[in-house]
Write a protein that holds these residues in place. Structure first.
Motif, PDB file in Angstrom:
ATOM      1  N   ILE A 146      -3.568   1.864   5.973  1.00  0.00           N
ATOM      2  CA  ILE A 146      -2.851   0.691   5.465  1.00  0.00           C
ATOM      3  C   ILE A 146      -1.510   1.122   4.849  1.00  0.00           C
ATOM      4  O   ILE A 146      -0.507   0.429   4.965  1.00  0.00           O
ATOM      5  N   TYR A 147      -1.486   2.309   4.241  1.00  0.00           N
ATOM      6  CA  TYR A 147      -0.235   2.841   3.688  1.00  0.00           C
ATOM      7  C   TYR A 147       0.718   3.251   4.810  1.00  0.00           C
ATOM      8  O   TYR A 147       1.929   3.041   4.711  1.00  0.00           O
ATOM      9  N   ARG A 148       0.176   3.827   5.872  1.00  0.00           N
ATOM     10  CA  ARG A 148       1.020   4.178   7.030  1.00  0.00           C
ATOM     11  C   ARG A 148       1.656   2.919   7.630  1.00  0.00           C
ATOM     12  O   ARG A 148       2.821   2.921   8.003  1.00  0.00           O
ATOM     13  N   GLU A 149       0.865   1.848   7.729  1.00  0.00           N
ATOM     14  CA  GLU A 149       1.398   0.598   8.266  1.00  0.00           C
ATOM     15  C   GLU A 149       2.511   0.061   7.370  1.00  0.00           C
ATOM     16  O   GLU A 149       3.545  -0.407   7.858  1.00  0.00           O
ATOM     17  N   ALA A 150       2.324   0.131   6.064  1.00  0.00           N
ATOM     18  CA  ALA A 150       3.370  -0.312   5.140  1.00  0.00           C
ATOM     19  C   ALA A 150       4.631   0.538   5.310  1.00  0.00           C
ATOM     20  O   ALA A 150       5.744   0.007   5.326  1.00  0.00           O
ATOM     21  N   ALA A 151       4.472   1.841   5.451  1.00  0.00           N
ATOM     22  CA  ALA A 151       5.628   2.724   5.642  1.00  0.00           C
ATOM     23  C   ALA A 151       6.346   2.404   6.950  1.00  0.00           C
ATOM     24  O   ALA A 151       7.582   2.400   7.003  1.00  0.00           O
ATOM     25  N   ARG A 152       5.589   2.106   8.007  1.00  0.00           N
ATOM     26  CA  ARG A 152       6.219   1.719   9.288  1.00  0.00           C
ATOM     27  C   ARG A 152       7.030   0.433   9.123  1.00  0.00           C
ATOM     28  O   ARG A 152       8.152   0.331   9.622  1.00  0.00           O
ATOM     29  N   ARG A 153       6.474  -0.554   8.437  1.00  0.00           N
ATOM     30  CA  ARG A 153       7.185  -1.823   8.242  1.00  0.00           C
ATOM     31  C   ARG A 153       8.441  -1.631   7.391  1.00  0.00           C
ATOM     32  O   ARG A 153       9.491  -2.201   7.694  1.00  0.00           O
ATOM     33  N   ALA A 154       8.324  -0.826   6.341  1.00  0.00           N
ATOM     34  CA  ALA A 154       9.498  -0.569   5.503  1.00  0.00           C
ATOM     35  C   ALA A 154      10.570   0.160   6.297  1.00  0.00           C
ATOM     36  O   ALA A 154      11.754  -0.168   6.205  1.00  0.00           O
TER      37      ALA A 154
END
Length: 153
Positions: free
Chosen positions: A56-64
């Motif tokens: 979920i943190y990786r997904e947030a980093a991708r979106r950012a």
């Protein structure tokens, strides 16, 4: 108040929310101007990767990273997904109120962390559905956390 001040003083920052809940802060009228994106552990593209999963943190980093790249002119060099996440994580400051769900996974990806320590967390125990074993595992994980900064509320 703090988010309004951050937005006013640092309008270039990309602000996001990571939640295990169903809410999307970008759709909440009082909050939508304060956040650029939201990632929910309930989203079909994320579930079952809820916090403290690194996914979920990786997904947030991708979106950012996607938002940041859309705001700047970048060269056309191709980077892998892992490189993109690692690059984004190095510039990240993750603020959370749960050592096990927020601090430990964010630190594992190389993010700097701020733990908002809440003095009275007794209310959580009355709503918890965790087994005693799950609670013990969470407490052990929380004890291993080493936030970069702590704010007491």
């Amino acid at each position: 108040e703090a988010l309004v001040q951050i937005r006013e003083e640092h309008p270039h920052l990309v602000l996001g929310a990571i939640t295990n809940g169903r809410g999307d802060v970008t759709q909440i009228p009082r909050l939508h101007d304060l956040f650029d994106f939201s990632v929910s552990g309930e989203e079909p593209s994320v579930f079952p990767a809820r916090k403290p999963s690194l996914d979920i943190y990786r997904e947030a980093a991708r979106r950012a990273a996607k938002l940041r790249r859309s705001q700047t002119v970048t060269d056309s060099a191709q980077v892998t997904d892992d490189e993109l996440v690692a690059e984004e994580a190095r510039g990240w400051l993750h603020v959370g109120d749960d050592l096990a769900n927020d601090v430990v996974p964010a630190k594992a990806l190389g993010m700097r962390t701020v733990w908002v320590e809440q003095k009275d967390e007794g209310w959580r125990a009355s709503f918890s559905t965790m087994s005693p074993e799950e609670d013990a595992a969470r407490r052990a994980l929380a004890e291993s956390a080493a936030p970069d900064f702590t704010i007491s509320s």
